[in-house]
Design an enzyme around this catalytic site. Structure first.
Site, PDB file in Angstrom:
ATOM      1  N   GLU A 116       0.980  -1.213  -0.101  1.00 22.97           N
ATOM      2  CA  GLU A 116       0.024   0.042  -0.170  1.00 22.97           C
ATOM      3  C   GLU A 116       0.949   1.489  -0.091  1.00 22.97           C
ATOM      4  O   GLU A 116       1.776   1.167   0.433  1.00 22.97           O
ATOM      5  CB  GLU A 116      -0.807  -0.055   1.221  1.00 22.97           C
ATOM      6  CG  GLU A 116      -1.771  -1.132   1.477  1.00 22.97           C
ATOM      7  CD  GLU A 116      -2.353  -1.302   2.883  1.00 22.97           C
ATOM      8  OE1 GLU A 116      -2.136  -0.266   3.628  1.00 22.97           O
ATOM      9  OE2 GLU A 116      -2.707  -2.102   3.417  1.00 22.97           O
ATOM     10  N   LYS A 118       2.345   4.415   1.413  1.00 24.98           N
ATOM     11  CA  LYS A 118       2.358   4.955   2.668  1.00 24.98           C
ATOM     12  C   LYS A 118       1.981   6.561   2.767  1.00 24.98           C
ATOM     13  O   LYS A 118       2.917   7.391   2.198  1.00 24.98           O
ATOM     14  CB  LYS A 118       3.853   4.900   3.342  1.00 24.98           C
ATOM     15  CG  LYS A 118       3.855   5.431   4.675  1.00 24.98           C
ATOM     16  CD  LYS A 118       5.284   4.819   5.395  1.00 24.98           C
ATOM     17  CE  LYS A 118       5.597   5.116   6.762  1.00 24.98           C
ATOM     18  NZ  LYS A 118       5.051   6.547   7.303  1.00 24.98           N
ATOM     19  N   ASP A 120       1.300  10.393   3.738  1.00 27.30           N
ATOM     20  CA  ASP A 120       1.961  11.286   4.623  1.00 27.30           C
ATOM     21  C   ASP A 120       0.763  12.236   5.434  1.00 27.30           C
ATOM     22  O   ASP A 120       0.845  13.295   4.827  1.00 27.30           O
ATOM     23  CB  ASP A 120       2.998  12.037   3.758  1.00 27.30           C
ATOM     24  CG  ASP A 120       4.018  12.444   4.769  1.00 27.30           C
ATOM     25  OD1 ASP A 120       3.940  11.908   6.154  1.00 27.30           O
ATOM     26  OD2 ASP A 120       5.005  12.903   4.436  1.00 27.30           O
ATOM     27  N   TYR A 231      -6.622   2.234   6.472  1.00 25.95           N
ATOM     28  CA  TYR A 231      -5.868   0.703   6.160  1.00 25.95           C
ATOM     29  C   TYR A 231      -5.873  -0.276   7.243  1.00 25.95           C
ATOM     30  O   TYR A 231      -5.103  -1.041   6.920  1.00 25.95           O
ATOM     31  CB  TYR A 231      -4.544   1.371   5.635  1.00 25.95           C
ATOM     32  CG  TYR A 231      -4.028   2.228   6.625  1.00 25.95           C
ATOM     33  CD1 TYR A 231      -3.569   1.795   7.932  1.00 25.95           C
ATOM     34  CD2 TYR A 231      -3.478   3.623   6.404  1.00 25.95           C
ATOM     35  CE1 TYR A 231      -2.901   2.486   8.775  1.00 25.95           C
ATOM     36  CE2 TYR A 231      -3.038   4.585   7.239  1.00 25.95           C
ATOM     37  CZ  TYR A 231      -2.620   3.986   8.593  1.00 25.95           C
ATOM     38  OH  TYR A 231      -1.944   4.999   9.310  1.00 25.95           O
ATOM     39  N   LYS A 318      10.818   3.729   2.302  1.00 27.17           N
ATOM     40  CA  LYS A 318      10.557   4.979   2.127  1.00 27.17           C
ATOM     41  C   LYS A 318      11.506   5.328   1.083  1.00 27.17           C
ATOM     42  O   LYS A 318      12.540   4.904   0.589  1.00 27.17           O
ATOM     43  CB  LYS A 318      11.160   5.788   3.371  1.00 27.17           C
ATOM     44  CG  LYS A 318      10.367   5.405   4.685  1.00 27.17           C
ATOM     45  CD  LYS A 318      10.056   6.695   5.458  1.00 27.17           C
ATOM     46  CE  LYS A 318       9.931   6.678   6.721  1.00 27.17           C
ATOM     47  NZ  LYS A 318       9.882   7.919   7.496  1.00 27.17           N
ATOM     48  N   CYS A 412      18.966  44.370   6.734  1.00 25.06           N
ATOM     49  CA  CYS A 412      17.997  44.216   5.869  1.00 25.06           C
ATOM     50  C   CYS A 412      18.560  44.783   4.395  1.00 25.06           C
ATOM     51  O   CYS A 412      18.964  45.678   4.245  1.00 25.06           O
ATOM     52  CB  CYS A 412      16.809  44.760   6.101  1.00 25.06           C
ATOM     53  SG  CYS A 412      15.651  44.595   4.863  1.00 25.06           S
ATOM     54  N   CYS A 415      15.947  47.407   3.166  1.00 25.40           N
ATOM     55  CA  CYS A 415      15.807  48.689   3.567  1.00 25.40           C
ATOM     56  C   CYS A 415      16.962  49.085   4.623  1.00 25.40           C
ATOM     57  O   CYS A 415      17.002  50.263   5.342  1.00 25.40           O
ATOM     58  CB  CYS A 415      14.526  48.958   4.614  1.00 25.40           C
ATOM     59  SG  CYS A 415      14.578  47.904   5.971  1.00 25.40           S
ATOM     60  N   CYS A 430      13.160  41.533   9.787  1.00 21.56           N
ATOM     61  CA  CYS A 430      13.553  43.134   9.539  1.00 21.56           C
ATOM     62  C   CYS A 430      12.436  43.623  10.283  1.00 21.56           C
ATOM     63  O   CYS A 430      11.449  43.393  10.277  1.00 21.56           O
ATOM     64  CB  CYS A 430      13.432  43.322   8.140  1.00 21.56           C
ATOM     65  SG  CYS A 430      13.357  45.317   7.819  1.00 21.56           S
ATOM     66  N   CYS A 436       9.747  49.133   5.314  1.00 16.36           N
ATOM     67  CA  CYS A 436      10.651  48.251   4.452  1.00 16.36           C
ATOM     68  C   CYS A 436       9.581  47.758   3.065  1.00 16.36           C
ATOM     69  O   CYS A 436       8.597  47.353   3.366  1.00 16.36           O
ATOM     70  CB  CYS A 436      11.102  46.948   5.336  1.00 16.36           C
ATOM     71  SG  CYS A 436      11.802  45.619   4.411  1.00 16.36           S
TER      72      CYS A 436
HETATM   73  S1  IVH Z   1       0.083   0.269   8.882  1.00 16.86           S
HETATM   74  C1  IVH Z   1       0.362  -1.698  12.650  1.00 16.86           C
HETATM   75  N1  IVH Z   1      -0.558   1.287   6.457  1.00 16.86           N
HETATM   76  O1  IVH Z   1       2.816   5.326   8.755  1.00 16.86           O
HETATM   77  C2  IVH Z   1       0.112  -1.090  11.544  1.00 16.86           C
HETATM   78  N2  IVH Z   1       0.436   2.746   8.064  1.00 16.86           N
HETATM   79  O2  IVH Z   1       5.299   5.083  10.277  1.00 16.86           O
HETATM   80  C3  IVH Z   1       0.595   0.323  11.509  1.00 16.86           C
HETATM   81  N3  IVH Z   1       0.982   5.136   7.613  1.00 16.86           N
HETATM   82  O3  IVH Z   1       1.707   5.212  12.204  1.00 16.86           O
HETATM   83  C4  IVH Z   1       0.244   1.121  10.359  1.00 16.86           C
HETATM   84  N4  IVH Z   1      -0.128   5.016   5.384  1.00 16.86           N
HETATM   85  O4  IVH Z   1       0.249   6.723  10.446  1.00 16.86           O
HETATM   86  C5  IVH Z   1      -0.030   1.467   7.762  1.00 16.86           C
HETATM   87  N5  IVH Z   1      -1.006   1.993   4.493  1.00 16.86           N
HETATM   88  C6  IVH Z   1      -0.487   2.363   5.576  1.00 16.86           C
HETATM   89  C7  IVH Z   1      -0.057   3.859   6.091  1.00 16.86           C
HETATM   90  C8  IVH Z   1       0.526   3.735   7.485  1.00 16.86           C
HETATM   91  C9  IVH Z   1       0.510   5.739   6.441  1.00 16.86           C
HETATM   92  C10 IVH Z   1       1.444   5.772   8.786  1.00 16.86           C
HETATM   93  C11 IVH Z   1       0.911   5.504  10.006  1.00 16.86           C
HETATM   94  C12 IVH Z   1       1.591   4.740  10.783  1.00 16.86           C
HETATM   95  C13 IVH Z   1       3.098   5.399  10.293  1.00 16.86           C
HETATM   96  C14 IVH Z   1       4.312   4.507  10.637  1.00 16.86           C
END
Ligand code: IVH
Length: 690
Positions: A116, A118, A120, A231, A318, A412, A415, A430, A436
C-alpha cells in the site's frame, strides 16, 4: 568509541530525537527531513545494540513519538484498546529482501503481501458502535490518544453511519485505523490564506493535517478540506482471514479505503509496485513518502507478532527525495511579506526530478553554520514535499582551497535596518514593518485580496504601483485617478475602469473584512469577525484599552497587544485618516451581521444569569451562529442558556415546558468553540490558536 563516549553519544542522540519528535508530533513544525531523522534513530539503534545496558526504558527507539501537548491540551484523552504502533522502515531494497527472508522462514507456504502507499498524514483510530462513529482518537503516545471526534465528523469521506452491505455484516463494535491527509490542493489554499494573513505557513501537508485535526473550531476543520484513507481494520469478523479481504470488506461498509494497493504474490511484484510508485507519486493529489508492505494472512501476522514499537509483519520502504550535487555560486537574501529573511542559494543549474534547479533555500543562519556551507562549495540539493528545493548538505572533499567561512547578513538587504531574531526562532527578520518595501507591498496586496477588500489586481500590479510610488500604502488606492495609471505597463482604459470600479465597490465590503484587510498581526478572518461584532466601529476598536480588548470573545493578551501596537503607530494613524477622508464607512452597518456558522440556524434562545463573558457577547455569539435571542421563556424557545444566578422560577418554567437548559461550556461546544462533552478545557479565556 569507548563505553563512556558511547554513553555520552546515546544521551545526546536521545535528547535530539526527543526534541525532533516534539517538533514533529506536537508543534507540527519539524526542522529536519524524515531522512535525517531516521539517520539519527538508526545511529542510536546501532549504539544501543552494542551497549544494551545503556539503552534505558525511556529510549525513543522503544517508544513512538507522542502528539499530545501536555501543556494546554484542550481534548479529552482515552486509552487505545490496542496500542497504536509505528512501522520499522528502510530506504533500501536489500533490507526489504531481508524482511521477506525472515518471514519466509516462519511460513511453510509462499508468503503473500499487500503493498500500500504510505500516505503522509496523521494517524487516526475510529471506533464504530452499532454502525455509527462512536469515537475518533489520535495516535497520542501510542497508548492514549486525544478525542477528536467532533472534528473527524466534519471530514466528508469518513462515514458517520455505515452501509450494512457486502459479504460480511459489520460487528456491533470494532475499530478501524488510517491516515488523515490534506490534499495538495487544500494545502496550497490554506498556505496562501495564511501568507496573506501574515501567519506562519505549514511546512508540508502532513503538518497541516495534524495541526488542523487539533483545531478547536470544527467549522474551520471542515473548511480546510481534509481527507482520509483507512488501512487497518481491527474487527472480529468470522470468515475474514486476510488483510486484503478486510480492506475490501471495509470498503463495502462505506469506508474510504485507498485504491493505491496491490496484492503481491512474490518479491518481484513488490519491487514492481515500488518502482512504479517511486515515479508515479509525483502525479498524486496527496503526499506519500513510501510503501507499506504487509503480510496478507492474519494467522501468519499472529505468528510473527510485534516488538514494543512495531509489528514484525509489516515494514515501510521509504522513497528517498531525489538529490543532486552542484556548485554554490552566490547567496541572495529574500525579505518576505512578514519581514522574515530567507537565504536563497544561486546554483550552477542542475537537473533534478525532471526540472532544472538554479535556486534553492538555505533555510536560515543556523543551518548554514551547522553545515559550514561556503561560497564555491559543492552542495547537495533535494526536492522534498515542499515547493522550493533546499540545500541539505555540503561535499567537503571538493571544497575549493580558498573558501572562506560564510558571514550571515546583519542588515536588511531591502531597507538597511538592523536584523533581529526572536529567541527560539530560526529566522532573522527585519523589524522595520512599516517602511520596508517588500513588507509594505505585502500589506497592500493583502488589503486588496479577495477575502479582504476584493480589489482587482495582484502581485504584479502592486509591484508597479509601489515602484512608481503611485500607491505607497493601501489608502492611496482610494485616491487613484485615470491619468496616474497611464504609465503602467500592459495597461489600457478598460483596466483602469475595472480597477477603479472595484476600488469603489470595496467601500461597501462588510466591516469585518475591512478589519481583516488592515493586516493587524494575528488578526485573521475569524478574529476580525469577533472584533467587528464586539466593537462595531473602527473608532471604538482604536480607543479600546487592552483590558477592553481582552473582554471581546476569543481575544487573548497576545492579540490585544498586537492590536494596541498597531493603532499606536503614527504611520497607521495617517493611513486610517486617509481612508476615512476617502469615504470608507469604518463601521458595521446595522443590517450587516455576517454569520460565522449556521450551527444554530432556526434555534431560539433565552439567555439568563451571568457568564464568563458579558451577556451582550453571549447574545452576539448566538446571532453570529444563526440563532435568535428571545426575551422570555415561551413555547417558541429551544434552549435556555443559563449562567450563574439564573432565577429558579425561570429554570422551573423552562424545564416544565420541556425546554433544554444548557450552560456556557455546552453552548460553546454547540457552536464549535470548545470540544463537546466534559471538556478538559479549563481556562475559558484561552485563545484558540493551536
Ligand atoms: S500500517 C500496525 N499502512 O505510517 C500497522 N501505516 O510510520 C501500522 N501510514 O503510524 C500502520 N500509510 O500513521 C500503515 N498504508 C499504511 C500507512 C500507514 C501511512 C502511517 C501510519 C503509521 C506510520 C508508521
Amino acid at each position: 568509541m569507548n563505553r563512556s563516549q558511547a554513553a555520552a553519544r546515546i544521551r545526546e542522540l536521545k535528547d535530539a530525537i526527543n526534541e525532533h519528535n516534539r517538533k514533529y508530533y506536537v508543534l507540527n513544525t519539524p526542522d529536519i527531513s524524515d531522512f535525517e531523522f531516521d539517520l539519527l534513530l538508526q545511529e542510536l539503534t546501532v549504539l544501543e545494540k552494542k551497549y544494551p545496558d545503556l539503552a534505558g526504558d525511556d529510549s525513543p527507539t522503544r517508544h513512538v513519538g507522542s502528539d499530545i501537548a501536555p501543556e494546554n491540551n484542550a481534548f479529552l484523552q482515552f486509552p487505545h484498546r490496542y496500542p497504536m504502533l509505528s512501522l520499522s522502515n528502510t530506504y533500501n531494497k536489500e533490507e526489504l529482501l531481508d524482511f521477506h527472508n525472515r518471514i519466509s522462514k516462519v511460513s511453510d507456504q509462499p508468503v503473500e503481501y499487500v503493498c500500500e502507499l504510505k500516505l503522509d498524514g496523521t494517524a487516526i483510530c475510529l471506533t464504530y458502535k452499532d454502525g455509527r462513529l462512536f469515537r475518533a482518537l489520535t495516535r497520542g503516545d501510542g497508548t492514549i490518544g486525544d478525542d477528536v471526534t467532533r472534528n473527524v465528523l466534519r471530514i466528508k469521506s469518513i462515514p458517520e453511519r455505515l452501509t450494512p452491505a457486502g459479504d460480511f455484516p459489520y460487528p456491533p463494535e470494532f475499530e478501524i485505523r488510517g491516515e488523515i491527509v490534506m490534499p495538495f490542493i487544500s494545502f496550497g489554499e490554506l498556505n496562501s490564506a495564511k501568507e496573506k494573513n501574515g501567519e506562519p505557513l505549514f511546512a508540508n501537508p502532513r503538518n497541516a493535517a495534524a495541526g488542523t485535526l487539533k483545531l478547536l473550531s470544527a467549522d474551520e476543520v471542515e473548511r480546510r478540506g481534509l481527507d482520509c484513507y483507512l488501512y487497518h481494520l481491527i474487527a472480529d469478523v468470522p470468515g475474514i482471514k486476510t488483510h486484503w479481504q478486510a480492506l475490501e470488506t471495509a470498503s463495502q461498509w462505506g469506508f474510504p479505503v485507498s485504491q493505491y494497493r496491490r496484492l503481491c504474490r512474490n518479491v518481484e511484484e513488490i519491487m514492481e509496485f515500488l518502482e512504479y510508485w517511486d515515479k508515479a507519486r509525483a502525479d498524486l493529489p496527496i503526499a506519500t513518502d513510501g510503501v507499506v508492505v504487509k503480510v496478507n494472512s492474519f494467522s501468519l501476522q499472529k505468528t510473527l507478532g510485534m516488538t514494543a514499537k512495531s509489528p514484525r509483519w509489516a515494514t515501510a520502504y521509504k522513497f528517498k527525495a531525489e538529490q543532486a550535487a552542484t556548485r554554490l555560486l552566490s547567496v541572495d537574501f529574500q525579505v518576505g511579506r512578514t519581514g522574515a529573511i530567507t537565504p536563497v542559494a544561486n546554483l550552477e543549474p542542475v537537473l533534478l526530478s525532471g526540472t532544472t534547479v538554479k535556486r534553492a533555500s538555505l533555510h536560515n543562519a543556523d543551518q548554514i553554520a551547522l553545515h559550514d556551507i561556503r561560497l564555491g562549495d559543492m552542495v547537495y540539493v533535494e526536492k522534498g514535499g515542499e515547493i522550493i528545493p533546499k540545500v541539505i548538505g555540503v561535499e567537503l572533499s571538493s571544497r575549493p582551497g580558498n573558501a572562506q567561512p560564510f558571514h550571515y547578513i546583519t542588515h536588511c538587504p531591502e531597507c538597511g535596518s538592523l536584523l533581529e531574531r526572536d529567541p527560539g526562532e530560526a529566522k532573522h527578520f527585519c523589524p522595520n514593518r512599516w517602511e520596508c518595501p517588500p513588507q509594505i507591498k505585502g500589506r497592500i496586496e493583502h488589503f486588496m485580496s479577495r477575502k479582504a477588500m476584493n480589489i482587482l489586481g495582484g502581485e504584479a500590479l502592486v509591484e508597479q504601483l509601489y515602484d512608481k510610488q503611485i500607491v505607497k500604502d493601501p489608502a492611496d488606492l482610494y485616491y487613484l485617478e485615470p491619468p496616474m495609471l497611464e504609465a503602467l505597463e500592459n495597461w489600457g482604459d478598460k483596466s483602469t475602469q475595472n480597477l477603479l470600479s472595484s476600488i469603489e465597490a470595496s467601500k461597501k465590503v462588510p466591516f469585518h473584512r475591512f478589519l481583516f484587510a488592515l493586516g493587524i498581526p494575528f488578526v485573521g478572518e475569524t478574529t476580525a469577525k469577533y472584533l467587528a461584532s464586539h466593537f462595531g466601529s473602527l473608532q471604538a476598536l482604536k480607543d479600546a484599552p487592552i483590558e477592553d480588548l481582552t473582554e471581546a470573545p476569543e481575544i487573548g493578551i497576545k492579540i490585544a497587544s498586537s492590536i494596541r501596537d498597531f493603532f499606536e503607530n503614527p504611520v497607521i494613524g495617517i493611513m486610517l485618516d486617509k481612508l476615512k477622508d476617502a469615504g470608507l464607512p469604518l463601521r458595521q452597518d446595522v443590517t450587516e451581521k455576517e454569520l460565522m456558522s449556521e450551527s444554530l440556524q432556526g434555534l431560539q434562545f433565552v439567555i439568563s444569569g451571568t457568564f464568563s463573558r458579558s451577556r451582550e457577547d453571549m447574545k452576539n455569539l448566538v446571532q453570529l451562529h444563526g440563532g435568535k435571542v428571545l426575551s422570555g421563556v415561551s413555547a417558541h424557545v429551544d434552549y435556555l442558556l443559563s449562567g450563574d444566578k439564573t432565577g429558579p422560577s425561570k429554570l422551573q418554567k423552562a424545564s416544565a415546558m420541556g425546554i433544554r437548559i444548557i450552560g456556557e461550556k455546552d453552548f460553546l461546544a454547540l457552536i464549535g468553540e470548545l470540544p463537546s462533552e466534559g471538556t478538559l478545557f479549563e481556562n475559558e479565556n484561552k485563545t484558540t490558536s493551536f
